[in-house]
Scaffold this motif. Structure first.
Motif, mmCIF file in Angstrom:
data_model
loop_
_atom_site.group_PDB
_atom_site.id
_atom_site.type_symbol
_atom_site.label_atom_id
_atom_site.label_comp_id
_atom_site.label_asym_id
_atom_site.label_seq_id
_atom_site.Cartn_x
_atom_site.Cartn_y
_atom_site.Cartn_z
ATOM 1 N N UNK A 158 0.821 -1.273 -0.070
ATOM 2 C CA UNK A 158 0.182 0.081 0.058
ATOM 3 C C UNK A 158 0.859 1.265 0.044
ATOM 4 N N UNK A 159 2.153 1.159 0.768
ATOM 5 C CA UNK A 159 2.946 2.226 0.881
ATOM 6 C C UNK A 159 3.460 2.717 -0.579
ATOM 7 N N UNK A 160 3.845 1.312 -1.396
ATOM 8 C CA UNK A 160 4.650 1.633 -2.655
ATOM 9 C C UNK A 160 3.397 2.289 -3.588
ATOM 10 N N UNK A 161 2.112 1.713 -3.679
ATOM 11 C CA UNK A 161 0.973 2.416 -4.245
ATOM 12 C C UNK A 161 1.198 3.855 -4.344
ATOM 13 N N UNK A 162 0.961 4.186 -2.715
ATOM 14 C CA UNK A 162 0.833 5.517 -2.200
ATOM 15 C C UNK A 162 1.945 6.315 -2.934
ATOM 16 N N UNK A 163 3.120 5.947 -3.008
ATOM 17 C CA UNK A 163 4.217 6.583 -3.476
ATOM 18 C C UNK A 163 4.206 7.174 -4.886
ATOM 19 N N UNK A 164 3.796 6.065 -5.777
ATOM 20 C CA UNK A 164 3.457 5.988 -6.895
ATOM 21 C C UNK A 164 2.488 6.867 -7.500
ATOM 22 N N UNK A 165 1.337 6.933 -6.713
ATOM 23 C CA UNK A 165 0.232 7.815 -6.951
ATOM 24 C C UNK A 165 0.469 9.164 -6.783
ATOM 25 N N UNK B 117 -3.717 1.434 16.465
ATOM 26 C CA UNK B 117 -4.867 2.497 15.911
ATOM 27 C C UNK B 117 -4.334 3.244 14.704
ATOM 28 N N UNK B 118 -3.047 3.716 14.549
ATOM 29 C CA UNK B 118 -2.610 4.186 13.325
ATOM 30 C C UNK B 118 -2.541 3.214 12.224
ATOM 31 N N UNK B 119 -2.332 2.065 12.373
ATOM 32 C CA UNK B 119 -2.011 1.002 11.331
ATOM 33 C C UNK B 119 -3.194 0.551 10.606
ATOM 34 N N UNK B 120 -4.500 0.402 11.602
ATOM 35 C CA UNK B 120 -5.824 0.313 11.110
ATOM 36 C C UNK B 120 -6.270 1.404 10.317
ATOM 37 N N UNK B 121 -6.254 2.424 10.730
ATOM 38 C CA UNK B 121 -6.874 3.858 9.889
ATOM 39 C C UNK B 121 -6.125 3.801 8.557
ATOM 40 N N UNK B 122 -4.739 3.432 8.293
ATOM 41 C CA UNK B 122 -3.959 3.634 7.110
ATOM 42 C C UNK B 122 -4.357 2.394 6.426
ATOM 43 N N UNK B 123 -4.546 1.290 7.086
ATOM 44 C CA UNK B 123 -4.988 0.076 6.353
ATOM 45 C C UNK B 123 -6.285 0.327 5.444
ATOM 46 N N UNK B 124 -7.102 1.145 6.114
ATOM 47 C CA UNK B 124 -8.382 1.287 5.272
ATOM 48 C C UNK B 124 -8.049 2.454 4.243
ATOM 49 N N UNK B 125 -7.639 3.450 4.842
ATOM 50 C CA UNK B 125 -7.466 4.540 4.003
ATOM 51 C C UNK B 125 -6.668 4.610 2.636
ATOM 52 N N UNK B 126 -5.526 3.941 2.693
ATOM 53 C CA UNK B 126 -4.534 3.953 1.509
ATOM 54 C C UNK B 126 -5.304 3.198 0.514
ATOM 55 N N UNK B 127 -5.975 1.877 0.681
ATOM 56 C CA UNK B 127 -6.374 1.188 -0.717
ATOM 57 C C UNK B 127 -7.504 2.376 -1.367
ATOM 58 N N UNK B 128 -8.341 2.815 -0.241
ATOM 59 C CA UNK B 128 -9.420 3.775 -0.957
ATOM 60 C C UNK B 128 -8.850 5.078 -1.495
ATOM 61 N N UNK B 129 -7.673 5.449 -1.217
ATOM 62 C CA UNK B 129 -7.047 6.335 -1.946
ATOM 63 C C UNK B 129 -6.480 5.973 -3.350
ATOM 64 N N UNK B 130 -5.923 4.856 -3.131
ATOM 65 C CA UNK B 130 -5.487 4.254 -4.525
ATOM 66 C C UNK B 130 -6.562 3.990 -5.600
ATOM 67 N N UNK B 131 -7.459 3.579 -4.915
ATOM 68 C CA UNK B 131 -8.770 3.309 -6.154
ATOM 69 C C UNK B 131 -9.331 4.432 -6.361
ATOM 70 N N UNK B 132 -9.297 5.573 -5.748
ATOM 71 C CA UNK B 132 -9.636 6.762 -6.175
ATOM 72 C C UNK B 132 -9.133 7.481 -7.309
ATOM 73 N N UNK B 133 -7.698 7.090 -7.781
ATOM 74 C CA UNK B 133 -7.028 7.686 -8.812
ATOM 75 C C UNK B 133 -7.823 7.688 -9.990
ATOM 76 N N UNK B 134 -8.485 6.783 -10.372
ATOM 77 C CA UNK B 134 -9.126 6.436 -11.751
ATOM 78 C C UNK B 134 -10.137 7.284 -11.923
ATOM 79 N N UNK B 135 -11.234 7.465 -10.898
ATOM 80 C CA UNK B 135 -12.166 8.725 -11.142
ATOM 81 C C UNK B 135 -11.532 9.849 -11.169
#
Length: 473
Positions: A46-53, A217-235
């Motif tokens: 997820x972090x790699x996808x974030x940096x690419x995005x 707590x931080x890990x759970x939030x990022x685990x949910x937020x990063x995939x959602x952010x990655x998928x939002x790039x298409x729209x």
């Protein structure tokens, strides 16, 4: 109160220093293989996808700003071109009012196109990228909390492993004291040592639970937020390029209509110019009158040139001059004399007429219905050197100064090497000492106010996210 505040600040600084020291020790042990490191391959992906995005978004933002700069430059060039047309279009030509109206509509169309690109593409792009710095800082903080969790876990495990060893260490001094101390004292000493050991384990366990809770707590939030952010790039990409394509389509459609209108005006002007005869204000000279006098064919049989051709060429041809009486204008000296006869006399009179026409043309008299063409030449002063256009090194700027940027949004620094920015702050951008240390989307700089006040680059400079700012110089 002041002393209490200083004490709290000093305690906080000491606590932060202890945390940094503990993290550094833990990282060294992990690199040496003496301590295991908690791994999460799914999160790392997820972090790699974030940096690419983030890299793709930063590039798109940069190219979009370049596109807008090009649109603005084309607007200025189109405006200059229409202004030139308005200047050369003479008042008596048909369609002058139409050309003025077309020029106004052309300017409004370019302005509207540029503004809509800013509103529907650039501002949306800035909002999209505005969420990345916060997420990036949270990812970095999660990494630090993971190190704290591993350190607390290893400390607790070491106490658990050494439990039996600690009991052996406690038993030895008790056995020595049995010979020198009464029975009731030996029991109290043993109980104290056991209680102290349990207290250390309990404290380590509490630290472990606390570190684990903060990390999870931080890990759970990022685990949910990063995939959602990655998928939002298409729209986001679809909406951005659809907006640009739609704006371009409408712009070129309206611009095509203006160009067609301008073409119709110019076609009308061309037809009017081809069929109309514009009056000549200047009086024709004697030589011009002579050229317009019908003449008989010359003796050698050369065809007669039409009067219209003579007017355009501005020079009479000797072959078209009439040799009969009255056909050639006579000079004052010949007014009382008979006209010479023969081909020799005709040649002399033709030469005299040509010379008179040339003299009238050189003196600037209006002898033709065509307007005179005036060619102006302009001289350029050369200083002897070629200017590159780059500004010279300024004494009031920091060493290596590149350009200025202005903060468009507030940015809260998350590390000691970052700049704290408020919207409106002006930052002087300078190069990194080591280019390899520069991260994608980050710049090195010093706030202009700090530089002008302190002139100390090492204490004032720091890094900041480029997409929080806009270049102003």
């Amino acid at each position: 109160m002041a002393e209490m505040g200083k004490g709290v600040t000093a305690g906080k600084i000491a606590s932060n220093m202890q945390k940094k020291l503990t993290r550094a020790q833990e990282k060294v042990l992990q690199k040496l293989g003496k301590a295991d490191e908690t791994k999460d391959e799914q999160f790392e992906q997820c972090v790699q996808n974030f940096n690419k995005q983030l890299m793709e978004g930063s590039r798109l933002q940069k190219d979009l700003r370049t596109y807008l700069a090009s649109v603005k430059a084309m607007h200025e060039a189109s405006k200059k071109l229409t202004e030139c047309l308005q200047e050369v279009y003479e008042p008596e030509w048909p369609g002058r009012d139409d050309t003025n109206k077309i020029a106004e509509n052309n300017d409004l169309l370019w302005t509207d196109f540029h503004q809509k690109l800013v509103d529907q593409a650039l501002l949306t792009m800035d909002t999209y990228l505005g969420q990345f710095p916060d997420i990036k800082s949270r990812i970095a903080k999660r990494g630090r909390k993971l190190v704290d969790f591993d350190s607390a876990r290893h400390h607790f495990e070491s106490l658990q492993t050494a439990k039996k060893k600690d009991e052996t260490k406690i038993a030895k001094p008790v056995s020595l004291l049995e010979k020198a101390a009464p029975q009731w004292c030996q029991g109290k000493l043993q109980a104290h040592l056991v209680a102290q050991t349990n207290l250390l384990r309990n404290q380590a366990e509490e630290d472990l639970v606390k570190a684990q809770k903060v990390f999870e707590e931080m890990n759970i939030d990022l685990q949910e937020e990063l995939p959602s952010l990655w998928n939002s790039r298409v729209g986001f990409y679809v909406n951005t390029f659809q907006s640009i394509a739609g704006l371009e389509e409408n712009f070129h459609k309206e611009m095509g209509k203006l160009n067609q209108n301008l073409n119709d005006v110019l076609v009308t002007l061309d037809k009017a110019h081809a069929t109309s005869t514009y009056p000549v204000k200047a009086q024709p000279s004697d030589s011009t009158k002579a050229n317009k006098t019908p003449s008989s064919p010359p003796p050698d049989g050369t065809p007669i040139t039409s009067p219209e051709s003579k007017a355009i060429n501005h020079e009479p041809e000797p072959s078209t001059l009439d040799t009969s009486a009255g056909g050639i204008p006579k000079s004052p000296s010949q007014s009382t004399e008979a006209a010479p006869a023969g081909a020799e006399a005709a040649g002399k009179e033709a030469a005299a007429g040509a010379e008179a026409a040339k003299t009238e043309t050189d003196s600037g008299s209006a002898s033709s219905s065509l307007p005179a063409v005036v060619v102006e030449t302009f001289s350029a002063t050369v200083n002897g050197t070629v200017e590159s256009g780059a500004p010279s090194e300024r004494a009031d700027m920091p060493p290596g100064f590149l350009f200025k940027v202005q903060a468009m949004h507030d940015y809260a620094a998350t590390d000691s090497d970052e700049l704290q920015l408020k919207a409106g702050d002006v930052v002087l951008v300078i190069p990194f000492d080591n280019p390899d240390e520069q991260d994608e989307g980050w710049l090195m700089g010093v706030k202009e106010a700090d530089w002008l006040q302190h002139k100390e680059l090492d204490q004032c400079r720091g890094v900041f996210p480029e997409n929080f700012t806009e270049r102003v110089q």
